[in-house]
Write a protein that holds these residues in place. Structure first.
Motif, PDB file in Angstrom:
ATOM      1  N   GLU A 168     -17.386 -49.977  10.534  1.00  0.00           N
ATOM      2  CA  GLU A 168     -18.615 -49.043  10.428  1.00  0.00           C
ATOM      3  C   GLU A 168     -18.269 -47.845   9.538  1.00  0.00           C
ATOM      4  N   SER A 169     -16.629 -47.066   9.655  1.00  0.00           N
ATOM      5  CA  SER A 169     -16.044 -46.277   9.047  1.00  0.00           C
ATOM      6  C   SER A 169     -16.048 -46.903   7.386  1.00  0.00           C
ATOM      7  N   HIS A 170     -15.393 -47.790   7.284  1.00  0.00           N
ATOM      8  CA  HIS A 170     -15.374 -48.286   5.858  1.00  0.00           C
ATOM      9  C   HIS A 170     -16.420 -48.810   5.173  1.00  0.00           C
ATOM     10  N   ILE A 171     -17.735 -49.035   5.998  1.00  0.00           N
ATOM     11  CA  ILE A 171     -19.193 -49.351   5.204  1.00  0.00           C
ATOM     12  C   ILE A 171     -19.072 -48.275   4.620  1.00  0.00           C
ATOM     13  N   TYR A 172     -19.614 -47.096   5.821  1.00  0.00           N
ATOM     14  CA  TYR A 172     -20.278 -45.601   5.355  1.00  0.00           C
ATOM     15  C   TYR A 172     -19.247 -44.982   3.843  1.00  0.00           C
TER      16      TYR A 172
END
Length: 508
Positions: free
Chosen positions: A22-26
């Motif tokens: 989730e953090s990577h995508i954002y």
């Protein structure tokens, strides 16, 4: 001037659920937008999150209504999401679909539909899987199906690349390694000069280290220099409490660690089915005053939990990268972690103590870390600046942008794959040297050839799925012509006026 793209990031795993993917995508999306690209995110609906949402800097998120099956992964339907996906892609004028997560059904379906629609596709793998158990066999076959027609694959570590290449029978040349990163400014230790009582949003919190009796260091004293032989040490664990994250190993090791080191306590944050085992262990050993269970925490609260400790314990049984240990090191914590997967690639040896994924070795490694901190052998106050220089989301975005340039033909295949075109035949051929061509054909017959080689029976089933998907696409084109689909107005794009400074942006 470098070309810009309209990119759709697709995954079942996105905010408000916390996690590494989730953090990577954002973070990747925001940095690509800073580079002048248009980025949207397609995920399933969460409780209280449906329809279209806007995040920072105009990042648009489509929460598609889907049936969630297990651990936020949607139920695989193969074709039912195609009408909605096609509508979003046409409205946003997407030309690259970037999927994330081996266990994301929405991602795999989006890659299939995107290739049917004639769009370029990229897949990022964030996980490691085995080859023997039934679940892994099914997951690997699904991955082989999805990646048979993808343009390029990105893995977050070299170990992850090796695992993905073997699982999906890929040519290694079509797989790039681009690691995760952290926003170091969001994970500053208390001893960092930029953090003061007037600027820290958590300085008045009762759990803030400056007021917590067991935090072990104040807001201006480096922790490695203050610890004495009898000072309390806090060990932090932040993880999803599942089997693969080593929760059983943690449950067995905590009583032994606390018995061997009286002035030690644990803070555990996270949720999952294994939380009940930890709670039972605390009850049986009467450790309520030495083990604090915080439950689930939001990503923006992770730093506030980490700076309460001195050691970060990561007992995972399998891990492709382990972003959380980079965040812990950035916060000035000494990291104790299992030597599995891609974890040994993440941090230099002076920041970590490695252990085998065994109870005895994990207890011994934790004891070694405690002794090193008490002796002042570890300069944890220096970790933040070192991590800041090693990891940069700007660097990740630039390397990902190069992948987009390679699959779209903006740069030559020779430059992208690193070969001499004069010695490898005509452009567009297949060879072991070149891997799969950087600009793959969208012709149905060529796609069927790629799927047919996936197995005696599976290959035929995959070809049937592709044909049905193509017929559904033709039906949608007739029933719902793209000329009748309104185009969404674009958020103003940022203009990239000059090339990035390599030293400033951490590009190596």
């Amino acid at each position: 001037m470098a070309p810009t793209y309209n990119i759709a990031m697709v995954s079942d795993f996105f905010y408000p659920q916390p996690g590494g993917i989730e953090s990577h995508i954002y973070q990747l999306s925001t940095k690509l937008m800073d580079r002048g690209h248009k980025v949207i995110i397609i995920t399933h609906a969460y409780e209280g999150r449906t329809g279209v949402r806007y995040l920072t800097n105009g990042l648009k998120v489509y929460h598609v209504p889907s049936l969630v099956m297990y651990r936020s992964a949607t139920f695989p339907t193969v074709f039912s999401a195609f009408p909605v996906f096609r509508n979003i892609v046409l409205r946003e004028q997407i030309n690259i679909v970037h999927g994330h997560g081996s266990l994301s059904n929405l991602c795999h379906e989006a890659i299939l539909h995107a290739r049917t629609m004639g769009l370029r596709t990229v897949f990022t793998d964030h996980s490691l899987f085995g080859f023997a158990d039934a679940a892994s066999i099914l997951a690997n076959k699904l991955l082989k199906f999805s990646l048979s027609d993808v343009d390029h694959v990105i893995c977050v570590s070299h170990t992850c690349k090796e695992n993905t290449v073997l699982r999906a029978s890929l040519d290694p040349l079509m797989v790039s390694v681009i690691p995760n990163a952290v926003v170091a400014e969001n994970f500053r230790p208390l001893s960092h000069p930029e953090v003061t009582s007037t600027t820290s949003p958590t300085s008045t919190s009762p759990n803030h280290p400056s007021t917590h009796p067991t935090s072990g260091f104040g807001s201006s004293v480096p922790p490695a220099r203050q610890l004495g032989p009898h000072d309390p040490i806090t060990i932090v664990v932040i993880s999803r409490l599942f089997y693969n994250k080593g929760t059983d190993l943690l449950t067995a090791a905590i009583p032994r660690i606390l018995e061997n080191h009286p002035n030690t306590r644990f803070i555990i944050a996270g949720s999952g089915p294994k939380a009940i085992d930890l709670e039972q262990m605390i009850e049986q050993n009467v450790l309520q005053d030495r083990v604090e269970m915080l439950g689930p925490v939001r990503h923006e609260e992770v730093r506030d939990v980490m700076v309460r400790g001195h050691i970060y314990l990561h007992p995972s049984l399998t891990e492709a990268f382990g972003t959380v240990i980079v965040e812990a090191a950035s916060c000035g914590l000494y990291v104790v972690c299992t030597q599995v997967g891609g974890i040994p690639e993440v941090l230099p040896s002076h920041m970590t103590v490695f252990a085998k994924p065994e109870e005895d070795d994990l207890v011994a490694a934790t004891g070694k870390a405690i002794a090193a901190l008490r002796a002042g052998k570890v300069r944890t106050e220096l970790f933040h600046e070192q991590v800041k220089s090693m990891y940069s989301w700007t660097n990740v975005a630039l390397r990902t942008e190069r992948v987009y340039n390679g699959i779209s033909g903006a740069i030559s295949e020779g430059e992208f794959y690193g070969y001499d075109s004069t010695t490898t035949g005509n452009k567009g051929s297949w060879s072991a040297t070149r891997g799969r061509s950087g600009v793959q054909s969208f012709a149905l017959i060529d796609r069927l050839k790629r799927y047919y080689g996936c197995g005696i029976w599976a290959g035929k089933l995959f070809c049937l799925c592709v044909i049905v998907d193509y017929l559904l696409f033709l039906l949608l084109e007739m029933v719902w012509p793209r000329e009748k689909i309104d185009i969404c107005p674009e958020w103003p794009r940022k203009m990239v006026g000059k090339e990035p400074n390599n030293r400033r942006d951490g590009i190596r």
